[in-house]
Scaffold this active site. Structure first.
Site, mmCIF file in Angstrom:
data_model
loop_
_atom_site.group_PDB
_atom_site.id
_atom_site.type_symbol
_atom_site.label_atom_id
_atom_site.label_comp_id
_atom_site.label_asym_id
_atom_site.label_seq_id
_atom_site.Cartn_x
_atom_site.Cartn_y
_atom_site.Cartn_z
ATOM 1 N N HIS A 265 -24.688 25.331 3.024
ATOM 2 C CA HIS A 265 -24.743 24.830 4.399
ATOM 3 C C HIS A 265 -23.365 24.923 5.074
ATOM 4 O O HIS A 265 -23.212 25.544 6.137
ATOM 5 C CB HIS A 265 -25.231 23.379 4.388
ATOM 6 C CG HIS A 265 -25.337 22.749 5.741
ATOM 7 N ND1 HIS A 265 -26.503 22.658 6.442
ATOM 8 C CD2 HIS A 265 -24.388 22.164 6.524
ATOM 9 C CE1 HIS A 265 -26.292 22.060 7.601
ATOM 10 N NE2 HIS A 265 -25.011 21.743 7.683
ATOM 11 N N GLU A 266 -22.365 24.338 4.418
ATOM 12 C CA GLU A 266 -21.016 24.377 5.006
ATOM 13 C C GLU A 266 -20.498 25.812 5.049
ATOM 14 O O GLU A 266 -19.770 26.195 5.976
ATOM 15 C CB GLU A 266 -20.054 23.478 4.221
ATOM 16 C CG GLU A 266 -20.472 22.001 4.080
ATOM 17 C CD GLU A 266 -20.738 21.286 5.398
ATOM 18 O OE1 GLU A 266 -20.155 21.682 6.422
ATOM 19 O OE2 GLU A 266 -21.553 20.332 5.402
ATOM 20 N N HIS A 269 -21.523 27.344 8.283
ATOM 21 C CA HIS A 269 -20.594 26.946 9.360
ATOM 22 C C HIS A 269 -19.289 27.744 9.265
ATOM 23 O O HIS A 269 -18.737 28.203 10.268
ATOM 24 C CB HIS A 269 -20.235 25.456 9.226
ATOM 25 C CG HIS A 269 -21.301 24.503 9.669
ATOM 26 N ND1 HIS A 269 -21.859 24.544 10.921
ATOM 27 C CD2 HIS A 269 -21.895 23.450 9.034
ATOM 28 C CE1 HIS A 269 -22.762 23.559 11.037
ATOM 29 N NE2 HIS A 269 -22.803 22.892 9.901
ATOM 30 N N GLU A 295 -25.214 24.597 13.963
ATOM 31 C CA GLU A 295 -26.166 24.098 12.968
ATOM 32 C C GLU A 295 -27.201 25.174 12.635
ATOM 33 O O GLU A 295 -27.723 25.211 11.520
ATOM 34 C CB GLU A 295 -26.807 22.830 13.543
ATOM 35 C CG GLU A 295 -27.223 21.771 12.573
ATOM 36 C CD GLU A 295 -26.140 21.268 11.630
ATOM 37 O OE1 GLU A 295 -26.493 20.900 10.500
ATOM 38 O OE2 GLU A 295 -24.937 21.235 11.994
#
EC number: 3.4.17.19
Lengths: 500, 500
Positions: A265-266, A269, A295
């Protein structure tokens, strides 16, 4: 150099100073969360407050106003310059529209409210938090009056985090999404397929987990010469320019999925930030287009890619090399277990399907609060009713219910929807990607994530914050934002998994 | 509040801003050396340059001048406030006396010279470095003219790093020291005692070394809640206030002493900074009294304590627990091996005895350069002659000789003497400590380093930079700085070890 060119150059140099101050602040915050010694915190807080003051001064300086006034109506600006000036004007106006004494008072209200929330959450004591929450909401309403609004008052809050998004648009999109998810969820509840994910709860060492996380990050295209992975209590991404993007994760001994999926997830980003082009330095646009678009990248990698069958066709055999815990697990069991659907109380622990429901509940309640349709008094009841209706679960404590998130205590009204919008943007991008790269999943199954990365870079990342989210989604997919593709994606994926 | 009190308060708040900017810069620099990704360096350099500019602006602002003018002759100030104003005035004057265009030109000359030195050192090419060094030295002379001088021109340079120290004082002190060390060294060369230190060159893992370093640091009284230990190419200490003091070391696989003694050395610096009292915040005095006093603390811990018999009476059995490499080494062998004397070419690798000779050579040459008694042309020859005369060694390359240190390339003339002064201060403090705590070594032998730490804290650390080094040494020991105690210490210690 024309007069306009000189002004643009000077404005960029002014904006660059802002970027340096923000970068220094971000590094201090990263350090506080990753490695600073305990006793350093008070001094470091003072240092941050000082830098925040300096940032405020530059953002609202007469010089900034002079640049904006000189350039806002110029016909000589290119797309980037135009966006830079508009963006600076938006920030300038938002700050300047609130009288200084009210801004100071608001900061104090939020600071008290955050402290009260932390204590109240620990003690499951909504009563003591209530007066603080009331004050925060009253201030939100006052801010709307200062800022001004069109249509629904809540539009002003939404626009801060997701420019161009309105209640009128979201009501339609979110109710479609909600109804479709609830319908699918009910089918899943009645499915005969039962998924066993107990093998994820064995003992996994930090070292093994870290090794595998780094392997996956590398495959995703994370540039380790322009970033790093560390550990912290809550996973996050921060960056100081595009050449230093740092993510963190948290290793849980008895839960394989936690660190890995938060790393992915990170990582989503982070790749976005690493791909922002150098030419956006000093424009204030060297960042993601919005919270929601950001997101969309993280959740796209985490769920659409990271929980896909193709992804694990490559990575499951790799995981088996590192983790003997999976020795007797077969592929289908594994794939199902990373996609198990289980309605629960806590947003941050929700699965791919139910996550959006948590967000929609908050959206509906925020909108009602700002428009005086629900009072703080009635909030816990309204919260519980919605959880029961949409998710079929009910919180036994305030701490697991209405007080679980810090956002309201911090005055971040309008922020939650971005999380769900990320899912929608992501699926809409996916639909276009599959048209452009029909063999995309075959490549993923070979461990080749480069083409996806390049597609995201060329279509989204390289633009930074030059375009508003609504412009970007139209530009990239040819359509306005719609829940259609995400609903379709969920139905296809989970019908197969749960044999519906 | 009196008018003076108001001014003092406002000046402190101005100074506090400076401290925040300096702290942010220091954190950025720490991060660059300890963990920042490779590609981040250019942006980070730009960020640092910006902050340096902001620091310069505050240091030389009209506001600063106003504070200084209002307070410099006030009779109402306490000792700390008086020192704060004098210190600020010194910094202000030093900066303001150099015309701005010359300051900018100098920064450029140094930056070019550092780059040229790095390349030239790699290639052993003194010719290409020469024109840069000439320019730097010409600028040093120009700076002396701007700053003004009393007595020897080199006094002005010395005073920057060690306030109150002059050529007149140093010539006497350093020639006594030099002659005594050379005499002792010659005796050691003729001694029949031969020391074997080959067991330090076995294979030591980073993990074992780190564990032992942390154990020693903890015993020294390093506060891990107000600091941390990391790894970097060159060991250093940095701090952002007294609550966050960070040291680094470097682990060499085949040399036990390197990481350990540099940890103890940096630990000595760090404990000093951790002990600075909170009340010195915002005075510009929350740091060591001078480079020399700082070095007295690090070298005191590294050599006088860390290479003492008593220290290893406690720590050698502890080391044996961690390091099987010492299984067959007895205490006397070990103690001698950590104190082996071996004249060598490189200052940073020198033993306790010969270290000061390296420094004195540089002092003599710097003084000669500033006073036009040696030219850059003649420098390598002069260097080699002194090394041969004092140490009996001769460099075969420029890189191991006159180009080994970065200091001259960086314009840090006047800085070297601090290193040797540290040794002298340290031994002079030791003499007083032994009077105050006659059983000091017995306590060390039990692993109790607390009383030493408390003595240093009460006598030195707690004053920060309130007193000038000359005032401090007089206050603490009742005497002016002298080489006597250090020479005595060296003679006693090495006569015993080398059976002289």
């Amino acid at each position: 150099m024309s007069e306009v060119n000189v002004k643009v150059r000077d404005m960029k140099s002014h904006m660059r100073k802002l970027e340096h101050l923000m970068g220094a602040s971000a590094l201090i915050q990263w350090d506080m969360r990753v490695g600073a010694p305990r006793k350093a915190m008070a001094d470091r807080g003072e240092m941050l407050a000082f830098l925040t003051g300096e940032i405020y001064k530059l953002q609202t300086s007469d010089k900034m106003k002079e640049f904006i006034d000189a350039l806002i109506d110029s016909k000589e600006l290119n797309a980037i310059e135009k966006s830079m000036v508009e963006n600076a004007k938006k920030n300038y106006d938002l700050t300047k529209k609130v009288p200084e004494d009210r801004a100071v008072a608001y900061a104090q209200v939020v600071s008290n409210s955050e402290a009260a929330w932390e204590e109240a959450k620990d003690k499951n004591d909504f009563e003591s938090f209530k007066p603080h929450l009331k004050k925060v909401i009253d201030f939100q309403k006052e801010l709307v009056e200062h800022y001004g609004y069109e249509g629904n008052k809540y539009n002003t809050m939404l626009d801060i985090y997701e420019p161009g998004i309105t209640v009128e648009k979201l009501d339609k999109i979110f109710s479609d999404l909600r109804d479709s998810i609830v319908e699918l969820l009910n089918k899943i509840k009645n499915s005969s397929v039962k998924i066993d994910d107990s093998f994820f709860k064995k003992n996994f060492t930090t070292k093994e987990q870290e090794e595998f996380s780094l392997f996956v990050l590398d495959k995703m295209g994370f540039d380790f010469e322009a970033g790093r992975l560390d550990e912290s209590v809550h996973p996050f991404t921060t960056n100081f320019g595009n050449k230093d993007v740092r993510i963190t994760t948290k290793y849980l001994k008895n839960e394989f999925r936690s660190a890995l999926f938060s790393t992915i997830h990170e990582g989503g980003h982070a790749i976005y930030e690493q791909d922002i082009p150098d030419e956006l330095k000093g424009t204030g646009l060297a960042s993601g287009a919005s919270m929601g678009i950001h997101e969309s990248q993280s959740r796209f990698y985490e769920n659409i890619i990271g929980r896909s069958r193709a992804f694990w066709q490559f990575f499951f055999p790799e995981a088996k090399k590192t983790f003997s815990q999976f020795e007797n697990v077969d592929f289908e069991e594994f794939y199902k277990a990373i996609n198990v659907i289980q309605p629960s109380l806590i947003r941050t622990e929700a699965d791919e399907l139910t996550y959006s429901l948590h967000v929609i509940i908050r959206y509906e309640l925020e909108k009602a609060l700002i428009n005086n349709e629900v009072t703080v008094e009635e909030l816990p009841k309204a919260w519980n009713e919605k959880y029961k209706e949409y998710l079929g679960v009910e919180a036994e404590t305030y701490s697991e219910g209405v007080m679980q998130d810090t956002h309201w205590a911090s005055g971040l009204f309008g922020y939650f929807p971005s999380y769900a919008l990320g899912n929608l943007y992501g699926a809409q991008f996916l639909n276009k990607m599959l048209k452009d790269m029909p063999n995309m999943y075959d490549e993923i199954a070979k461990g080749n994530l480069k083409e996806i990365h390049n597609w995201l870079k060329d279509n989204i990342h390289k633009h930074g914050a030059v375009y508003k989210p609504a412009e970007l989604i139209k530009m990239v997919t040819g359509e306005e934002l719609t829940a259609k593709y995400f609903v379709e994606y969920l139905n296809n994926k989970y019908s197969e998994i749960y044999n519906l």
